[in-house]
Enzyme design. Structure first.
Site, PDB file in Angstrom:
ATOM      1  N   ARG A 291      -6.075   9.348  -0.916  1.00 34.31           N
ATOM      2  CA  ARG A 291      -6.104   7.950  -0.485  1.00 34.31           C
ATOM      3  C   ARG A 291      -7.444   7.295  -0.781  1.00 34.31           C
ATOM      4  NH1 ARG A 291      -2.476   8.704   5.090  1.00 34.31           N
ATOM      5  NH2 ARG A 291      -0.479   8.634   3.974  1.00 34.31           N
ATOM      6  N   TYR A 457       1.937   4.103  -3.781  1.00 33.74           N
ATOM      7  CA  TYR A 457       1.847   5.559  -3.656  1.00 33.74           C
ATOM      8  C   TYR A 457       0.720   6.017  -2.737  1.00 33.74           C
ATOM      9  CZ  TYR A 457      -1.330   5.429  -7.861  1.00 33.74           C
ATOM     10  OH  TYR A 457      -2.313   5.181  -8.779  1.00 33.74           O
ATOM     11  N   GLU A 458       0.774   7.292  -2.383  1.00 33.80           N
ATOM     12  CA  GLU A 458      -0.130   7.919  -1.397  1.00 33.80           C
ATOM     13  C   GLU A 458      -0.056   7.221  -0.044  1.00 33.80           C
ATOM     14  OE1 GLU A 458      -0.957  10.609  -2.290  1.00 33.80           O
ATOM     15  OE2 GLU A 458      -0.955  10.455  -4.468  1.00 33.80           O
ATOM     16  N   GLY A 459       1.136   6.810   0.328  1.00 37.90           N
ATOM     17  CA  GLY A 459       1.334   6.074   1.574  1.00 37.90           C
ATOM     18  C   GLY A 459       1.237   4.589   1.311  1.00 37.90           C
TER      19      GLY A 459
END
Length: 593
Positions: A291, A457-459
């Site tokens: 993140r 992406y990545e949350g």
């Protein structure tokens, strides 16, 4: 447009004059040798590598893309050679421990590297982008046998890694993952299932790929607590290939140079990483590192878009700016690092009396606002990277705890705010080009396309907002966030931004307390206002970064360039804070400050 040029002078100013990174690192015995001279030398070499070797491959990566055929993926021309040179020169191993083949350097240098790589060639950078997280995950949770075989290969970048989480029916809700892992008598596991959206699941950059896969044991309970983490390599030590198949790669809006794979596991043999049922614990080490890297992608992509727009604005003539003096149609703008190849066409079309685009107030506002976002985001992201090292290595437990709090709170803010600005600010930079921005030959439209996925992406950014407010801030009634703001307030100085930013901090603390009280009676309230709350925190912290930039402007090679950006931050970025607070306040049962 010419390839991206790493702004080494700007990075030097932020690291050494604004953040005084060597002084902060001097308190950490692990970095006793990482003095300013070494850091400057490394940044210079990084600039040469990224600008000279990686950036020129950006366009071919976008236009030709990764190619899938019969389960194999061929990367765009030049990608493999560039990656081999990259890892053999030791760049992936900058911050890895020396005992694992790394160089043991501060994480802030790794941050500067990956910001620059993302700006130069986002598609190529997706390949090594997960290495740091995979390394940390395996180092902290892998068995000694796994570490002896895989850790150094990952740390050095000789082998690349993936993060296999998402399934067709399970996106953000990982608890729905259905991939199965069947225990074997020899201690291995056979994995069966399909994972989607796997960056770099198959490629020809390295001789092996290490897949870290979330799966469920036969007796595992439903939901996220039933997930375990497994390591499945593309090739085993005896040279045989695992039963992992790349079924296809996605056709995407952007990031054509990075293969986004559908991966099928057919009795693929692997090993468990960490304890059974603790897969998310191990995986979140990787996800949190990812993140911060995605936030750096956002900064890099905005930097690339701004660089093109600034060059074009100094070279293109268009009508006469208000108050501008008469100019010759053959006049040239100042030399630009990334001047346009079609500049002659632009100038030939300009009529007598026309002004360079940069002379128009609307364009100055656009470019200065995006540069304000760039400068302040770099300060905030690089300070977070410094805090990562402080959290690991500082001799004072209280200072380590303070650093951990900083990283926990700023990581979701950075991921969301920087990726949002990469797309929307990149679109504003495209606007500087007018119709030319919508045309592929100028290169600016690629940055906008490439940037969009970073908000997902990545949350997703919505999940980052929930993570910040629900899991981080409300968990202690806002005490941690308020303590962070109290500490940051001491660094505001006495410039023009100090008073308005201090007022933002006071209002944010009062709003946080009011929100904590209201959410205790209405569990849904936090979810309604989470996005606005994250934006309010982001703007306040950017104000803090702007105050730091303002205080150090006189030490910069071009003080006025930095002052223009901090003035833009005060005029056109900080006012959003009041709007976000007002949106949150009107949802509260009692009026908040």
């Amino acid at each position: 447009m010419n390839a991206y040029q790493v702004p080494v002078d700007a990075l030097n100013h932020i690291l050494f004059n604004v953040l005084q990174a060597p002084r902060q690192l001097a308190a950490l015995p692990a970095f006793a040798e990482a003095d300013e001279a070494l850091m400057r030398q490394l940044l210079d070499e990084m600039g040469k590598l990224v600008s000279g070797r990686i950036a020129p491959l950006n366009r071919v990566g976008d236009e030709l893309g990764a190619q899938w055929h019969g389960g194999a993926v061929t990367m765009p021309p030049g990608f493999r050679d560039a990656y081999q040179a990259f890892w053999q020169a030791g760049w992936p191993a900058l911050s890895a421990a020396p005992e694992d083949g790394g160089q043991g350097l501060p994480a802030v240098l790794d941050a500067a590297l990956y910001e620059s790589l993302s700006a130069a060639n986002h598609g190529w950078t997706m390949a090594p982008g997960l290495l740091h997280g995979a390394y940390e995950c395996l180092k902290h949770h892998g068995s000694e046998a796994l570490k002896s075989q895989y850790l150094q290969k990952i740390a050095t970048g000789e082998w690349l890694a993936t993060m296999c989480l998402t399934e067709p029916h399970a996106g953000s809700d990982l608890g729905l993952c259905a991939t199965r892992a069947l225990p074997q008598a020899d201690g291995t596991y056979l994995l069966n299932g399909t994972k989607i959206f796997i960056s770099g699941g198959e490629h020809d950059l390295t001789d092996n790929i290490v897949h870290l896969v979330l799966a469920r044991l036969p007796d595992a309970p439903p939901g996220p607590k039933g997930l375990s983490l497994f390591l499945v390599p593309k090739f085993y030590a005896d040279g045989s290939r695992s039963a992992v198949v790349c079924e296809r790669i996605e056709e995407k809006m952007g990031l054509h140079g990075s293969p986004t794979c559908v991966m099928r596991f057919d009795d693929a043999r692997g090993w468990i990483v960490g304890a059974p049922g603790k897969g998310l614990n191990a995986m979140f080490v990787m996800m949190n590192a990812a993140r911060l890297h995605v936030a750096l992608q956002g900064i890099g992509l905005l930097s690339a878009a701004w660089q093109k727009a600034d060059a074009y604005a100094h070279e293109r003539k268009q009508m006469r700016a208000p108050g501008a003096k008469e100019t010759s149609p053959s006049g040239d703008g100042p030399p630009r690092a990334a001047s346009a190849p079609r500049g002659q066409r632009s100038r030939a079309a300009a009529s007598v009396g026309a002004s360079f685009i940069i002379e128009h107030p609307a364009m100055q506002r656009t470019l200065n606002t995006q540069r304000a976002w760039l400068d302040a985001s770099r300060v905030l992201a690089y300070q977070t990277a410094l805090e990562l090292d402080i959290a690991k290595h500082h001799p004072d437990p209280a200072r380590r705890q303070q650093a951990e709090r900083w990283c926990a709170l700023t990581t979701p803010v950075l991921k969301s705010a920087c990726t949002h600005q990469a797309f929307h600010g990149g679109s504003d930079c495209l606007q500087v080009f007018g119709g030319h921005g919508y045309v592929r030959e100028w290169g600016i439209e690629q940055h906008v396309r490439d940037a969009r996925v970073a908000m997902i992406y990545e949350g997703t950014n919505e999940i980052q907002a929930i993570d910040l407010l629900v899991r981080k801030v409300l968990a202690d009634g806002g005490a941690g966030l308020c303590a962070l703001l109290d500490h940051a307030c001491a660094d505001l100085g006495s410039g023009a931004l100090a008073a308005p930013v201090s007022a933002c901090f006071d209002r944010l603390q009062a709003l946080t307390r009011a929100l904590a009280g209201a959410c205790a009676h209405d569990a849904t309230l936090a979810y309604w206002v989470a996005d606005d709350y994250l934006r309010a925190v982001a703007i306040a912290l950017l104000g803090w970064a702007g105050a730091r930039l303002e205080a150090a402007a006189d030490a910069a090679p071009e003080p006025q360039r930095w002052r223009a950006a901090t003035q833009a931050l005060g005029r056109w970025v900080l006012p959003e804070f009041d709007m976000r607070c007002a949106i949150i306040s009107q949802r509260l049962p009692v009026a908040a400050p």
